[in-house]
Design a protein around this motif. Structure first.
Motif, PDB file in Angstrom:
ATOM      1  N   MET A   1     -97.909  75.923 -15.505  1.00 15.10           N
ATOM      2  CA  MET A   1     -98.944  75.528 -16.078  1.00 15.10           C
ATOM      3  C   MET A   1     -99.986  74.976 -14.840  1.00 15.10           C
ATOM      4  N   LEU A   2    -100.971  75.739 -14.580  1.00 14.21           N
ATOM      5  CA  LEU A   2    -101.804  75.438 -13.448  1.00 14.21           C
ATOM      6  C   LEU A   2    -103.258  74.989 -13.519  1.00 14.21           C
ATOM      7  N   PRO A   3    -103.994  74.378 -12.844  1.00 17.15           N
ATOM      8  CA  PRO A   3    -105.105  74.092 -13.111  1.00 17.15           C
ATOM      9  C   PRO A   3    -105.991  75.337 -12.671  1.00 17.15           C
ATOM     10  N   MET A   4    -106.881  75.847 -13.591  1.00 16.93           N
ATOM     11  CA  MET A   4    -107.669  76.929 -13.355  1.00 16.93           C
ATOM     12  C   MET A   4    -108.674  76.705 -12.351  1.00 16.93           C
ATOM     13  N   ALA A   5    -108.722  77.678 -11.726  1.00 14.19           N
ATOM     14  CA  ALA A   5    -109.702  77.947 -10.525  1.00 14.19           C
ATOM     15  C   ALA A   5    -110.541  78.985 -10.614  1.00 14.19           C
TER      16      ALA A   5
ATOM     17  N   ALA B   1    -117.292  73.549 -13.018  1.00 14.19           N
ATOM     18  CA  ALA B   1    -118.255  72.801 -12.288  1.00 14.19           C
ATOM     19  C   ALA B   1    -118.464  71.312 -12.945  1.00 14.19           C
ATOM     20  N   SER B   2    -118.175  71.308 -14.278  1.00 16.15           N
ATOM     21  CA  SER B   2    -118.485  70.117 -14.971  1.00 16.15           C
ATOM     22  C   SER B   2    -117.182  69.009 -14.936  1.00 16.15           C
ATOM     23  N   GLY B   3    -116.127  69.576 -14.572  1.00 20.56           N
ATOM     24  CA  GLY B   3    -115.109  68.758 -14.172  1.00 20.56           C
ATOM     25  C   GLY B   3    -113.966  68.592 -15.503  1.00 20.56           C
ATOM     26  N   TYR B   4    -114.346  69.662 -16.421  1.00 19.48           N
ATOM     27  CA  TYR B   4    -113.476  69.605 -17.680  1.00 19.48           C
ATOM     28  C   TYR B   4    -111.985  70.015 -17.217  1.00 19.48           C
ATOM     29  N   SER B   5    -111.069  69.855 -18.165  1.00 16.44           N
ATOM     30  CA  SER B   5    -109.751  69.843 -17.737  1.00 16.44           C
ATOM     31  C   SER B   5    -109.290  71.478 -18.206  1.00 16.44           C
ATOM     32  N   CYS B   6    -109.361  72.307 -16.988  1.00 18.88           N
ATOM     33  CA  CYS B   6    -109.198  73.875 -17.654  1.00 18.88           C
ATOM     34  C   CYS B   6    -107.779  74.264 -16.901  1.00 18.88           C
ATOM     35  N   TRP B   7    -106.893  74.876 -17.772  1.00 20.74           N
ATOM     36  CA  TRP B   7    -105.624  75.226 -17.323  1.00 20.74           C
ATOM     37  C   TRP B   7    -105.361  76.575 -17.692  1.00 20.74           C
TER      38      TRP B   7
ATOM     39  N   PHE C   1    -106.552  77.063 -21.706  1.00 17.77           N
ATOM     40  CA  PHE C   1    -107.420  76.144 -22.405  1.00 17.77           C
ATOM     41  C   PHE C   1    -108.472  75.450 -21.648  1.00 17.77           C
ATOM     42  N   VAL C   2    -109.436  75.060 -22.280  1.00 16.43           N
ATOM     43  CA  VAL C   2    -110.436  74.058 -21.708  1.00 16.43           C
ATOM     44  C   VAL C   2    -110.568  73.014 -22.571  1.00 16.43           C
ATOM     45  N   LEU C   3    -110.556  71.805 -21.826  1.00 18.88           N
ATOM     46  CA  LEU C   3    -110.355  70.504 -22.653  1.00 18.88           C
ATOM     47  C   LEU C   3    -111.510  69.481 -22.114  1.00 18.88           C
ATOM     48  N   MET C   4    -112.526  69.167 -22.760  1.00 18.91           N
ATOM     49  CA  MET C   4    -113.443  68.124 -22.560  1.00 18.91           C
ATOM     50  C   MET C   4    -113.295  66.817 -22.802  1.00 18.91           C
ATOM     51  N   MET C   5    -113.203  65.866 -21.901  1.00 16.51           N
ATOM     52  CA  MET C   5    -112.826  64.412 -22.227  1.00 16.51           C
ATOM     53  C   MET C   5    -113.874  63.658 -21.973  1.00 16.51           C
ATOM     54  N   VAL C   6    -114.158  62.693 -23.088  1.00 14.81           N
ATOM     55  CA  VAL C   6    -115.068  61.685 -23.416  1.00 14.81           C
ATOM     56  C   VAL C   6    -114.684  60.472 -23.469  1.00 14.81           C
ATOM     57  N   ILE C   7    -114.797  59.513 -22.551  1.00 12.80           N
ATOM     58  CA  ILE C   7    -114.338  58.109 -22.822  1.00 12.80           C
ATOM     59  C   ILE C   7    -112.820  58.222 -23.426  1.00 12.80           C
ATOM     60  N   ASP C   8    -112.481  57.898 -24.693  1.00 16.10           N
ATOM     61  CA  ASP C   8    -111.223  57.860 -25.018  1.00 16.10           C
ATOM     62  C   ASP C   8    -110.918  59.055 -26.189  1.00 16.10           C
ATOM     63  N   GLU C   9    -111.702  60.127 -25.966  1.00 12.58           N
ATOM     64  CA  GLU C   9    -111.545  61.238 -27.135  1.00 12.58           C
ATOM     65  C   GLU C   9    -111.544  62.686 -26.338  1.00 12.58           C
ATOM     66  N   ALA C  10    -110.762  63.519 -26.789  1.00  9.94           N
ATOM     67  CA  ALA C  10    -110.834  64.895 -25.990  1.00  9.94           C
ATOM     68  C   ALA C  10    -111.142  65.851 -27.153  1.00  9.94           C
ATOM     69  N   HIS C  11    -111.824  67.091 -26.570  1.00 13.64           N
ATOM     70  CA  HIS C  11    -112.328  68.000 -27.401  1.00 13.64           C
ATOM     71  C   HIS C  11    -111.689  69.331 -26.788  1.00 13.64           C
ATOM     72  N   LEU C  12    -110.946  70.108 -27.522  1.00  8.15           N
ATOM     73  CA  LEU C  12    -110.421  71.467 -27.274  1.00  8.15           C
ATOM     74  C   LEU C  12    -111.455  72.348 -27.512  1.00  8.15           C
TER      75      LEU C  12
ATOM     76  N   ALA D   1    -102.263  70.690 -23.459  1.00 15.87           N
ATOM     77  CA  ALA D   1    -103.720  70.069 -23.721  1.00 15.87           C
ATOM     78  C   ALA D   1    -103.490  68.656 -24.309  1.00 15.87           C
ATOM     79  N   MET D   2    -102.903  68.306 -25.218  1.00 20.48           N
ATOM     80  CA  MET D   2    -102.458  67.138 -25.836  1.00 20.48           C
ATOM     81  C   MET D   2    -102.047  66.111 -24.930  1.00 20.48           C
ATOM     82  N   GLU D   3    -101.121  66.662 -23.879  1.00 22.46           N
ATOM     83  CA  GLU D   3    -100.524  65.734 -22.809  1.00 22.46           C
ATOM     84  C   GLU D   3    -101.260  65.204 -21.906  1.00 22.46           C
ATOM     85  N   THR D   4    -102.043  66.444 -21.438  1.00 25.38           N
ATOM     86  CA  THR D   4    -103.252  66.182 -20.327  1.00 25.38           C
ATOM     87  C   THR D   4    -104.402  65.118 -20.916  1.00 25.38           C
ATOM     88  N   ALA D   5    -104.729  65.369 -22.056  1.00 25.04           N
ATOM     89  CA  ALA D   5    -105.524  64.308 -22.898  1.00 25.04           C
ATOM     90  C   ALA D   5    -104.994  62.965 -23.012  1.00 25.04           C
TER      91      ALA D   5
END
Length: 158
Positions: free
Chosen positions: A11-15, A44-50, A62-73, A95-99
């Motif tokens: 599992m690697l960060p997307m580049a 570019a927005s800093g989303y968690s992309c793997w 997957f692409v995961l967006m984090m906002v405060i204490d919530e994550a949106h897949l 994705a869940m572990e990353t969140a």
């Protein structure tokens, strides 16, 4: 007696250099795929992309967006020839572990009512429907609703 070689799964960060491979999977498995801009903007927005690679071959992302204490897949996909082999579960678990690691207490996602395989995976991981977004997705001949699913991340990831 010969040794059985185990595949090397990463599992690697997307580049940015991964986007062409991501798009190849996206266009092969999604009827209304994200475009290059969706992925480059997410990076570019800093989303968690793997991405998930098996012996160097990209099998999903997957692409995961984090906002405060919530994550949106936002999106998750597995290459067609690798579906049904557990990679969707591996990606969703990551994705869940990353969140959780980013401080999220709850994770949200949308899924098409017609995507029964994805719904089965999400429900296996404890996601429950909390709503419906009317006419959310483009579809052949019109629009399709989205089921909104959520899961608390305060308990262990299955």
């Amino acid at each position: 007696m010969s040794a059985v070689l185990q595949p090397h799964i990463e599992m690697l960060p997307m580049a940015l250099y991964d986007v062409d491979e991501v798009l190849a999977i996206e266009y092969a498995v999604c009827p209304f795929p994200w475009g290059r801009g969706n992925f480059t903007d997410s990076l570019a927005s800093g989303y968690s992309c793997w991405v998930c690679r098996v012996d160097g071959e990209m099998v999903g992302y997957f692409v995961l967006m984090m906002v405060i204490d919530e994550a949106h897949l936002l999106t998750i996909s597995v290459a067609k020839k690798r579906q049904g082999m557990g990679f969707g579960a591996r990606l969703l678990r990551h994705a869940m572990e990353t969140a959780q690691g980013g401080g999220a207490k709850r994770m949200f996602l949308e899924v098409r009512p017609s995507n029964e395989k994805a719904q089965t995976l999400y429900r296996h991981f404890g996601f429950r429907q909390i709503g419906v977004r009317r006419d959310y997705y483009p579809a052949v001949g019109g629009r399709e609703n989205a089921l909104v699913l959520a899961r608390e991340l305060t308990e262990n990831v299955a």
